[in-house]
Design an enzyme around this catalytic site. Structure first.
Site, PDB file in Angstrom:
ATOM      1  N   MET A  82     101.586  46.898  -6.365  1.00 43.29           N
ATOM      2  CA  MET A  82     101.754  48.296  -5.962  1.00 43.29           C
ATOM      3  C   MET A  82     100.422  48.995  -5.675  1.00 43.29           C
ATOM      4  O   MET A  82      99.362  48.531  -6.087  1.00 43.29           O
ATOM      5  CB  MET A  82     102.480  49.067  -7.066  1.00 43.29           C
ATOM      6  CG  MET A  82     103.891  48.597  -7.339  1.00 43.29           C
ATOM      7  SD  MET A  82     104.659  49.476  -8.731  1.00 43.29           S
ATOM      8  CE  MET A  82     104.892  51.113  -8.023  1.00 43.29           C
ATOM      9  N   HIS A  83     100.519  50.130  -4.977  1.00 39.91           N
ATOM     10  CA  HIS A  83      99.466  51.135  -4.842  1.00 39.91           C
ATOM     11  C   HIS A  83      98.291  50.746  -3.945  1.00 39.91           C
ATOM     12  O   HIS A  83      97.485  51.604  -3.592  1.00 39.91           O
ATOM     13  CB  HIS A  83      98.895  51.537  -6.210  1.00 39.91           C
ATOM     14  CG  HIS A  83      99.912  51.894  -7.240  1.00 39.91           C
ATOM     15  ND1 HIS A  83     100.904  52.826  -7.015  1.00 39.91           N
ATOM     16  CD2 HIS A  83     100.097  51.441  -8.504  1.00 39.91           C
ATOM     17  CE1 HIS A  83     101.648  52.943  -8.104  1.00 39.91           C
ATOM     18  NE2 HIS A  83     101.184  52.118  -9.018  1.00 39.91           N
ATOM     19  N   ASP A 240     106.405  45.517  -6.963  1.00 36.80           N
ATOM     20  CA  ASP A 240     106.606  44.424  -7.915  1.00 36.80           C
ATOM     21  C   ASP A 240     107.398  44.840  -9.147  1.00 36.80           C
ATOM     22  O   ASP A 240     108.250  44.085  -9.635  1.00 36.80           O
ATOM     23  CB  ASP A 240     105.279  43.776  -8.312  1.00 36.80           C
ATOM     24  CG  ASP A 240     104.240  44.748  -8.842  1.00 36.80           C
ATOM     25  OD1 ASP A 240     104.546  45.945  -9.020  1.00 36.80           O
ATOM     26  OD2 ASP A 240     103.092  44.307  -9.067  1.00 36.80           O
TER      27      ASP A 240
END
Length: 502
Positions: A82-83, A240
């Site tokens: 992520m991110h 995820d």
């Protein structure tokens, strides 16, 4: 011919690609690792092309070494770290290395968001603008790399860039979009107010898809590179944590996920978008349409154990480390560890806090330190569990995945500290499994995720709390819980000293 879907799990250190049957059986799995770069203290970056190369190599090995016929693969989908920020120019070429989820360079930008928008930001996103999220990364590039910013036309999350290279289509899914803290949770659209406030063109945000929605098809070019069939369906995929939650069967409010990877995650299914944890926990779209999850992250959970092994057990495998911990005792003979190696996200949003061992004396041996690390990681999870308790958001079962599910000792420690039933799963590859489930529902193999879960998610072992242990851990946790407040100033001063004297 038996048909498969591919579940692609794009992690921080490696990608795993699994060929999974309609009944949830992993027929074959391959992986490929890639490097991680730390060009400065607090910086964490990767070359997006390494993800594509690694994914392609893992797929090629599935086809050639495991003899999975390309014609037997009906579709694929993703779980992705992520991110991470991937910036593309007008030709969709990568402009700079991706800035990852564990990068903490953006404290100034986080403060800028808080100053300019205050509580309005939280009303829109249901989250704080933490350093690891995507928006502060965009603002950092805007301020520190203006020549790159001027060329930026689109941003993507890591899995989305790999999918783009497979299909030629730009998009992200809602679960990853909420992790950017640029999505309006209530309207399920990119926030024009946030973009306008920070001079970000709304056009830089990619199109939004549901996780099981068709995102495109394998292009002729990627088919030649990978060996997959051209025109094979590719589904959007999920962040995820959302994919792992799906693969672990977190589809009801009475279950909580305890996941120990590089970072650690406590995650709970939420049916109401208005649930409010005072922004201490993240609040994200689930991989399931019109559902959500709350999540707290311990940044250095499994990473704590990896660091300890690398530093103090360099020639020993993990099983021997755990055996040493078994020779210790509950509470590690009065030794406590806090896993704040790279700062912390929840419940303490503090980039400067650092880890510590408390209570060290000359009687302690290596096994005590290992035991303290195992327990300290779970105590940090209990900090998050207590937030649910304080909101009367009760649950009765913890599903443990990742490193914490590989050791009976660690599973029992979880049951005793949480004072909840803890279960491990027959299939621990929950991220790959969740990604595959998205493809099966997208293909119409199952009408919904509840029916899919019945075949894909199986319990392996159940651990119940031992009352005597619960009482002792309750006493220890009361001590552990005080360590943050009593060390945060010391940690900040040490960080400042290090910066001045590097």
């Amino acid at each position: 011919m038996e048909k498969y879907v591919l579940g692609v799990d794009l992690g921080t250190s490696a990608v795993k690609v699994a060929a999974i049957t309609k009944n949830g059986i992993i027929a074959a799995q391959q992986s490929s690792s890639y490097p991680l770069s730390h060009p400065q203290v607090g910086f964490s970056e990767q070359d997006p092309q390494d993800w594509v190369t690694g994914t392609t190599a893992a797929i090629h090995k599935l086809l050639t070494q495991d003899h999975i016929a390309p014609t037997a693969i009906a579709g694929l989908s993703f779980s992705g770290q992520m991110h991470g920020l991937v910036l593309l120019d007008h030709n969709n070429q990568v402009l700079r290395p991706a800035i990852l989820w564990d990068d903490t360079r953006t404290s100034k930008q986080r403060q800028e968001v808080e100053t300019k928008m205050g509580h309005k930001f939280i009303q829109i996103t249901h989250n704080q603008p933490l350093e690891g999220f995507t928006l502060p990364k965009l603002l950092w590039v805007q301020e520190n790399e203006p020549e790159i910013w001027q060329q930026a036309t689109t941003f993507l999350l890591p899995k989305d860039y790999v999918r783009y290279c497979m299909t030629g289509k730009l998009a992200t899914d809602y679960s990853d979009a909420t992790g950017t803290v640029m999505l309006d949770i209530d309207t399920q659209s990119w926030s024009k107010e946030i973009c306008d406030t920070f001079n970000i063109p709304l056009s830089i945000c990619p199109p939004l898809l549901h996780s099981s929605e068709l995102a495109g098809h394998i292009t002729d070019a990627y088919a030649k590179t990978s060996g997959l069939q051209a025109n094979m369906p590719v589904f959007a995929g999920a962040a995820d944590n959302a994919a792992s939650a799906l693969g672990a069967g977190i589809l009801q409010t009475n279950t909580v996920l305890s996941s120990i990877g590089t970072s650690g995650v406590v995650l709970k299914y939420e049916s109401n978008a208005q649930t409010n944890y005072q922004e201490v926990l993240q609040f994200e779209d689930h991989a399931i349409n019109d559902a959500y999850y709350s999540m707290g992250v311990t940044l250095a959970a499994g990473d704590s154990l990896n660091w300890f092994k690398k530093t103090f057990y360099p020639q020993t495998d993990f099983s021997q480390m755990i055996q040493d911990a078994e020779h210790s005792t509950l509470g590690a003979h009065g030794l406590l560890y806090t896993p704040y190696l790279i700062g912390e996200r929840a419940p303490y949003a503090d980039a400067k806090i650092r880890g510590s061992f408390i209570g060290v004396d000359s009687s302690h041996v290596r096994g005590d330190f290992v035991r303290a690390v195992l327990e300290g990681i779970i105590f940090s999870f209990e900090d998050l569990m207590q937030i649910y308790a304080s909101h009367n958001n009760m649950f009765d079962t913890v599903i443990s995945i990742g490193g914490g599910a590989k050791s009976p000792l660690w599973l029992q420690i979880q049951a005793d500290i949480f004072n909840k039933k803890v279960v491990s799963l027959a299939n621990e590859q929950t991220a790959s499994l969740g990604a595959a489930m998205l493809a099966t529902v997208g293909l119409g193999w199952y009408p919904d995720f509840i029916s899919c879960t019945k075949n894909f998610v199986k319990v392996k072992t159940t651990y119940n709390p031992i009352p005597e242990h619960v009482s002792q851990y309750h006493e220890l946790y009361a001590i552990y819980h005080q360590i943050y407040s009593q060390t945060k100033d010391l940690s900040s001063r040490l960080i400042d000293f290090r910066q001045k004297n590097k």
